[in-house]
Motif scaffolding. Structure first.
Motif, mmCIF file in Angstrom:
data_model
loop_
_atom_site.group_PDB
_atom_site.id
_atom_site.type_symbol
_atom_site.label_atom_id
_atom_site.label_comp_id
_atom_site.label_asym_id
_atom_site.label_seq_id
_atom_site.Cartn_x
_atom_site.Cartn_y
_atom_site.Cartn_z
ATOM 1 N N ASP A 110 0.844 -1.208 0.000
ATOM 2 C CA ASP A 110 0.000 0.000 0.000
ATOM 3 C C ASP A 110 0.873 1.249 0.000
ATOM 4 N N TRP A 111 1.952 1.217 0.780
ATOM 5 C CA TRP A 111 2.871 2.362 0.811
ATOM 6 C C TRP A 111 3.499 2.563 -0.564
ATOM 7 N N GLU A 113 2.278 1.843 -3.459
ATOM 8 C CA GLU A 113 1.277 2.418 -4.360
ATOM 9 C C GLU A 113 1.082 3.904 -4.081
ATOM 10 N N ARG A 114 1.069 4.276 -2.814
ATOM 11 C CA ARG A 114 0.900 5.693 -2.482
ATOM 12 C C ARG A 114 2.102 6.520 -2.929
ATOM 13 N N GLN A 115 3.277 5.902 -2.974
ATOM 14 C CA GLN A 115 4.473 6.610 -3.433
ATOM 15 C C GLN A 115 4.529 6.724 -4.951
ATOM 16 N N GLY A 116 3.641 6.037 -5.633
ATOM 17 C CA GLY A 116 3.590 6.129 -7.086
ATOM 18 C C GLY A 116 4.518 5.193 -7.826
#
Length: 299
Positions: A110-111, A113-116
């Motif tokens: 999830d982290w 994905e949030r970082q792109g």
């Protein structure tokens, strides 16, 4: 709905490499579970500054479970992929079977994905553990063949000791400015991994060829076979230049990455290893040619 882990008696923490106690807890965990000592990394510039660890800690400050994510841009088929890597995944035996590792893996992904990040890669000896998260195995191939005639150089190569301050500064400078060793599959930035791998495998030699401004990671077995593990340079030299700079005459060569920049053509051979390289993301894209990541990038 994702099943909640049984975390009774534990505390979740994230981003604890800046805490000496948190870092020491990870060092102990990996030493106890895998027999790997990453403690020397602190004397080699410290952990990758992009690292983001996720862990469950017990009441005494020990790590019951950990997984770490970090930025790992890599070249695939001629382009740099904005990717992350996962490493240091472990759970102590008394805490297994409680869903802790599944929980940390989900948090780490999830982290990412949030970082792109557009992709995530990892090494594992349990590929089935990661397939449910969308990871797939990437075949790895080394190259074998006859040695070219070495080029002639005036000055000998110098063995480096990464624990020496001057040698470490030279290594860090070259690592920060390195070019990928292959256009098919290779890491674009991996200073911390390269440096710790110089300490984990006592058979690895790290030599600096001043004429080429290149650091060569290599091995030589009892039969005289030369194994090229990695090349750290702003411009990748030919294999003939590397052999000449090292003053090595070897009949047989192994290259542990695709040698498309070495002006040498060996035959690809599947890598026989207990660990598997796995990729999440990028659809069905795979290397266009047989290739592998350098063992110095093994994490």
């Amino acid at each position: 709905m994702t099943k909640r882990p049984d975390s009774a008696g534990l505390t979740f923490r994230q981003d604890y490499f800046g805490d000496p106690a948190g870092w020491a807890a990870l060092v102990r965990l990996l030493q106890d579970i895998f027999g790997i000592d990453i403690g020397p990394l602190q004397q080699l510039g410290g952990p990758d500054p992009t690292s983001m660890p996720f862990g469950w800690f017990d009441a005494e400050g020990g790590l019951a479970a950990n997984i770490s994510a970090f930025a790992l841009p890599f070249v695939l088929n001629g382009r740099i992929v904005h990717a992350a890597g996962l490493q240091s995944g472990a759970v102590r035996p008394p805490w297994r079977g409680r869903g802790l590792y599944r929980d940390l893996t989900v948090k780490a992904l999830d982290w990412c994905e949030r970082q792109g990040f557009e992709a995530v890669i990892l090494y594992t000896d349990k590929p089935s553990l990661y397939e449910p998260y969308g990871f797939r195995a990437i075949p790895q191939h080394r190259y074998q063949g006859a040695a070219p005639d070495p080029s002639i150089f005036s000055g000998p190569a110098r063995l480096l000791a990464p624990t020496d301050a001057d040698d470490l500064a030279l290594l860090q400078s070259l690592l920060n400015a390195r070019s990928p060793v292959s256009t098919s599959l290779s890491v674009a930035a991996d200073a911390a991994m390269f440096l710790i791998n110089t300490q984990l495998d006592p058979d690895v030699r790290v030599s600096f060829i001043e004429d080429l401004q290149a650091v060569i990671a290599w091995k030589m077995d009892d039969a005289g076979r030369f194994s090229l593990l990695d090349v750290v340079a702003a411009e990748i030299p030919t294999l003939a230049a590397i052999l000449g700079g090292l003053d090595i005459a070897s009949a047989a060569i192994e290259v542990f990455f695709r040698p498309d920049k070495l002006d040498w053509a060996g035959a690809p051979r599947p890598v026989e290893s207990g660990t598997v390289l796995m990729l999440r993301g990028l659809g069905d894209e795979v290397p266009h040619f047989p290739a592998m990541l350098s063992p110095m990038a093994d994490f």
